[in-house]
Motif scaffolding. Structure first.
Motif, mmCIF file in Angstrom:
data_model
loop_
_atom_site.group_PDB
_atom_site.id
_atom_site.type_symbol
_atom_site.label_atom_id
_atom_site.label_comp_id
_atom_site.label_asym_id
_atom_site.label_seq_id
_atom_site.Cartn_x
_atom_site.Cartn_y
_atom_site.Cartn_z
ATOM 1 N N GLY A 1 13.299 13.001 2.223
ATOM 2 C CA GLY A 1 13.524 12.288 3.270
ATOM 3 C C GLY A 1 12.884 12.034 4.367
ATOM 4 N N GLY A 2 11.293 12.326 4.028
ATOM 5 C CA GLY A 2 10.517 12.592 5.133
ATOM 6 C C GLY A 2 9.946 11.373 4.553
ATOM 7 N N ARG A 3 8.764 10.963 5.160
ATOM 8 C CA ARG A 3 8.030 9.838 5.583
ATOM 9 C C ARG A 3 7.048 9.223 4.536
ATOM 10 N N GLY A 4 6.812 8.376 3.227
ATOM 11 C CA GLY A 4 6.047 8.144 2.076
ATOM 12 C C GLY A 4 5.925 6.853 2.296
ATOM 13 N N THR B 1 1.734 5.107 4.462
ATOM 14 C CA THR B 1 -0.408 4.700 4.499
ATOM 15 C C THR B 1 -0.345 3.294 5.275
ATOM 16 N N CYS B 2 -0.863 3.347 5.929
ATOM 17 C CA CYS B 2 -1.874 2.490 7.425
ATOM 18 C C CYS B 2 -2.828 1.461 7.010
ATOM 19 N N HIS B 3 -3.538 1.804 4.897
ATOM 20 C CA HIS B 3 -5.175 1.075 4.973
ATOM 21 C C HIS B 3 -4.886 1.343 3.751
ATOM 22 N N ILE B 4 -5.551 0.272 2.858
ATOM 23 C CA ILE B 4 -5.717 0.024 1.265
ATOM 24 C C ILE B 4 -7.201 -0.669 1.184
ATOM 25 N N GLN B 5 -7.624 -0.409 -0.309
ATOM 26 C CA GLN B 5 -8.743 -0.955 -0.530
ATOM 27 C C GLN B 5 -8.861 -0.789 -1.617
ATOM 28 N N PHE B 6 -9.059 -2.390 -2.583
ATOM 29 C CA PHE B 6 -9.058 -2.710 -3.568
ATOM 30 C C PHE B 6 -10.829 -2.175 -4.067
ATOM 31 N N ASN B 7 -11.251 -1.862 -5.332
ATOM 32 C CA ASN B 7 -12.382 -1.392 -5.563
ATOM 33 C C ASN B 7 -12.763 -2.215 -6.828
ATOM 34 N N ALA B 8 -12.946 -2.885 -7.351
ATOM 35 C CA ALA B 8 -12.939 -4.085 -8.576
ATOM 36 C C ALA B 8 -14.363 -3.534 -9.241
ATOM 37 N N GLN B 9 -15.487 -2.710 -9.198
ATOM 38 C CA GLN B 9 -15.571 -2.275 -9.924
ATOM 39 C C GLN B 9 -16.087 -0.771 -10.429
ATOM 40 N N ALA C 1 -5.268 5.201 3.171
ATOM 41 C CA ALA C 1 -4.920 6.151 4.047
ATOM 42 C C ALA C 1 -3.488 6.114 5.003
ATOM 43 N N SER C 2 -2.907 7.686 4.683
ATOM 44 C CA SER C 2 -2.550 7.585 5.365
ATOM 45 C C SER C 2 -2.986 8.069 6.899
ATOM 46 N N TYR C 3 -2.436 8.026 8.026
ATOM 47 C CA TYR C 3 -2.970 8.143 9.554
ATOM 48 C C TYR C 3 -2.130 9.466 9.362
ATOM 49 N N SER C 4 -0.793 9.127 9.274
ATOM 50 C CA SER C 4 0.865 10.247 10.096
ATOM 51 C C SER C 4 1.000 11.624 9.182
ATOM 52 N N PRO D 1 -4.964 15.974 11.197
ATOM 53 C CA PRO D 1 -5.600 15.014 11.291
ATOM 54 C C PRO D 1 -5.076 13.801 10.969
ATOM 55 N N HIS D 2 -6.217 12.593 11.082
ATOM 56 C CA HIS D 2 -5.882 10.834 11.822
ATOM 57 C C HIS D 2 -6.756 10.519 10.297
ATOM 58 N N PRO D 3 -6.492 10.459 9.437
ATOM 59 C CA PRO D 3 -7.677 9.417 8.285
ATOM 60 C C PRO D 3 -6.997 8.554 8.870
ATOM 61 N N HIS D 4 -7.852 6.937 8.659
ATOM 62 C CA HIS D 4 -7.805 5.637 9.310
ATOM 63 C C HIS D 4 -7.990 4.667 8.281
ATOM 64 N N SER D 5 -8.646 5.092 7.407
ATOM 65 C CA SER D 5 -8.805 3.389 6.539
ATOM 66 C C SER D 5 -10.305 4.480 5.402
#
Length: 280
Positions: free
Chosen positions: A72-75, A102-110, A117-120, A158-162
């Motif tokens: 029941g938490g945030r996923g 989650t608050c940010h996503i990055q795709f790596n083509a190589q 990243a999950s800020y909360s 802790p709050h990783p943002h990206s």
């Protein structure tokens, strides 16, 4: 808008905070000469798909989504879309990312992976991307730990943002607002793991949020939300370490707000998620 652009128009993708009952991801044509935007397509059914990234060569789009865990938490989840030549979106699949929104996503083509990243939730995650553009199950998750910054109202945990991969494709960086740190990892694409390679301290109470790399120089720019500054670092390509050489305010000298009232949130304007000329 520049008049000597390569194409007359582009496709642009926009994510938003949205209720699943309504559209949250949009595609538009963007007229390069006039700046006019025309809606092509929209996708409903996603909760707060606020950040996107694009596989330009594979014509795939990746969006984060807020979900609810079994407890029941945030996923968080990541959703993959195929993009047709007109910019219309077709949902491919979805995978859970981390046990936190989650608050940010990055795709790596190589390396053929995405990182989130999950800020909360105080964590970052890694998911492989298959050859057909679909997402594999999360292969690695790191929970951030460390000494908190001095701003007890915002740096409560802790709050990783990206997350960002450097231009040399050797290291991945994750600014953490709560810890006043930039975490460094080395992606192991064979095992689909992120190997910790240390961290770099930001100024106390800075609250690092996003970063950008110079395209040809070893310069890295980090925007700090809590003290409204941009910090400049020199990046050592051999070991990934960063050395801060400057910090400059993002606020004008005439700013009359109270301390920390002018928090800075984004760097380098809008992230370019545009692609081929429509119909090309």
């Amino acid at each position: 808008m520049p008049q000597d652009t390569k194409y007359s128009s582009y496709v642009m993708f926009v994510g938003s905070y949205a209720d699943p009952a309504g559209p949250g991801v949009y595609s538009f044509t963007l007229d390069a000469a006039t700046g006019a935007m025309t809606l092509i397509d929209s996708v409903s059914g996603l909760k707060n798909p606020s950040f996107l990234d694009l596989d330009h060569e594979g014509n795939k789009l990746y969006a984060i989504e807020e979900t609810t865990t079994e407890e029941g938490g945030r996923g968080g989840s990541v959703v993959a879309f195929a993009v047709d030549p007109q910019g219309r979106l077709q949902r491919l699949n979805e995978q859970k990312s981390v046990n936190g929104s989650t608050c940010h996503i990055q795709f790596n083509a190589q390396g053929r992976y995405v990182t989130v990243a999950s800020y909360s939730g105080g964590m970052i995650g890694m998911l492989p991307v298959e050859e057909d553009g679909k997402l594999g199950a999360a292969s690695d998750v790191h929970v951030n730990e460390g000494t908190l910054g001095p701003r007890t109202d915002r740096q409560d945990r802790p709050h990783p943002h990206s997350t960002y991969t450097d231009p040399d494709q050797r290291y991945l960086y994750s600014p953490d607002l709560g810890l006043d740190r930039i975490k460094i990892y080395e992606p192991d694409t064979a095992a689909m793991k992120l190997i910790p390679r240390g961290e770099v301290a930001a100024d106390p109470g800075a609250g690092p949020r996003h970063m950008a790399f110079h395209t040809s120089k070893p310069w890295v720019y980090v925007i700090n939300e809590l003290n409204s500054t941009i910090a400049v670092y020199i990046r050592d390509a051999a070991n990934g370490r960063l050395e801060q050489i400057q910090s400059i305010s993002t606020l004008p000298e005439s700013f009359q707000g109270g301390e920390h009232d002018g928090g800075s949130a984004a760097l380098a304007g809008w992230k370019v998620c545009v692609r081929f000329e429509p119909g090309a």
